[in-house]
Enzyme design. Sequence first.
Site, mmCIF file in Angstrom:
data_model
loop_
_atom_site.group_PDB
_atom_site.id
_atom_site.type_symbol
_atom_site.label_atom_id
_atom_site.label_comp_id
_atom_site.label_asym_id
_atom_site.label_seq_id
_atom_site.Cartn_x
_atom_site.Cartn_y
_atom_site.Cartn_z
ATOM 1 N N ARG A 65 17.967 14.453 -17.946
ATOM 2 C CA ARG A 65 17.784 15.565 -18.874
ATOM 3 C C ARG A 65 18.845 15.558 -19.981
ATOM 4 N NH1 ARG A 65 14.533 19.345 -17.893
ATOM 5 N NH2 ARG A 65 14.535 19.278 -15.641
ATOM 6 N N MET A 90 7.390 22.212 -23.550
ATOM 7 C CA MET A 90 7.340 22.322 -22.096
ATOM 8 C C MET A 90 8.427 21.500 -21.406
ATOM 9 S SD MET A 90 4.941 24.457 -21.884
ATOM 10 C CE MET A 90 4.446 24.489 -20.176
ATOM 11 N N ARG A 91 9.654 21.735 -21.808
ATOM 12 C CA ARG A 91 10.783 21.058 -21.162
ATOM 13 C C ARG A 91 11.851 22.099 -20.844
ATOM 14 N NH1 ARG A 91 11.036 16.179 -19.210
ATOM 15 N NH2 ARG A 91 13.263 16.223 -19.615
ATOM 16 N N LEU A 93 15.555 22.996 -20.810
ATOM 17 C CA LEU A 93 16.645 22.465 -21.646
ATOM 18 C C LEU A 93 17.980 22.611 -20.929
ATOM 19 C CD1 LEU A 93 15.231 24.033 -24.891
ATOM 20 C CD2 LEU A 93 15.383 21.576 -24.415
ATOM 21 N N HIS A 109 7.240 33.339 -25.028
ATOM 22 C CA HIS A 109 6.812 33.224 -23.637
ATOM 23 C C HIS A 109 5.612 34.150 -23.413
ATOM 24 C CE1 HIS A 109 7.134 32.384 -19.399
ATOM 25 N NE2 HIS A 109 6.965 33.671 -19.172
ATOM 26 N N THR A 141 18.731 31.479 -23.717
ATOM 27 C CA THR A 141 20.003 31.321 -22.996
ATOM 28 C C THR A 141 19.766 30.234 -21.932
ATOM 29 O OG1 THR A 141 19.421 32.960 -21.331
ATOM 30 C CG2 THR A 141 20.593 33.773 -23.288
HETATM 31 C C1 GRF Z 1 1.901 29.658 -25.601
HETATM 32 O O1 GRF Z 1 1.179 30.487 -24.736
HETATM 33 C C2 GRF Z 1 3.366 29.990 -25.550
HETATM 34 O O2 GRF Z 1 3.622 31.332 -25.292
HETATM 35 C C3 GRF Z 1 3.844 29.145 -24.385
HETATM 36 O O3 GRF Z 1 3.103 27.959 -24.467
HETATM 37 C C4 GRF Z 1 1.871 28.207 -25.143
HETATM 38 C C5 GRF Z 1 1.838 27.251 -26.308
HETATM 39 O O4 GRF Z 1 0.637 27.312 -27.014
HETATM 40 N N1 GRF Z 1 5.266 28.968 -24.451
HETATM 41 P P1 GRF Z 1 0.494 26.602 -28.423
HETATM 42 O O5 GRF Z 1 0.874 25.132 -28.199
HETATM 43 O O6 GRF Z 1 1.415 27.275 -29.378
HETATM 44 O O7 GRF Z 1 -0.944 26.737 -28.787
#
Ligand code: GRF
Length: 215
Positions: A65, A90-91, A93, A109, A141
């Site tokens: 990482r 989707m990582r 950090l 989120h 954070t």
């Molecule tokens: C969204 O629901 C966001 O809240 C989450 O991941 C999803 C990403 O969607 N963190 P997109 O790639 O912006 O369409």
Amino acid sequence: MKNIVILISGRGSNMEALIAARDAGDLPVNIAAVISNRPDAAGLETAARAGIVTHFVNHKAFAGRESFDAALAECIDQFAPDLVVLAGFMRILSDGFVRHYEGRLVNIHPSLLPSFPGLHTHQRALDEGVRIHGCTVHFVTPTLDHGPVIIQAAVPVLDGDSEATLAARVLCEEHKVYPQAVRWFAEGRLRLEGGRVRLDAGMAEGAVLISPEVR
Ligand code: GRF
């Protein structure tokens, strides 16, 4: 004008909402680059079509990482961003990465934090039987899906909702609150005080979006 860099891993609809707001003249920022950790992220093509510089930093090419995060930070920092915007990145950090961008790293989120950090938020909301769900934009954070809240939007959970219908209702709000949060940042209206976000005078009315069905 503030420079922003957007990090994505997939479809990039929040990124698109930011691009659309900029194009409409509602978001005074320069989107300097869009960076993905996955080469097949659909959002990369969307960004390129919009004439934005794109980069791909492959997390699989790094042993750990920390080394991936260091390469990612190097890629980001060549654009000297005022703000780094996580938009479906989707990582998890590393602490070092998060500290490097302290006060200039934001995330969206799909839940009303602190409820439902992590994955599968919509299904978990349905399983818990909550009547109100939503999304949160926050400063990042080192704790996952945690940090000073900038704006939240609430939607009702309706009888008969599936994970997909609830996700779609929340996503619609995400596309409103993320440009709003980045606009406040760009206008210098966000202040961090004792771990909480304060909006400069005149902006308090927008701090929460509540769907008419919830009101
Ligand atoms: C969204 O629901 C966001 O809240 C989450 O991941 C999803 C990403 O969607 N963190 P997109 O790639 O912006 O369409």
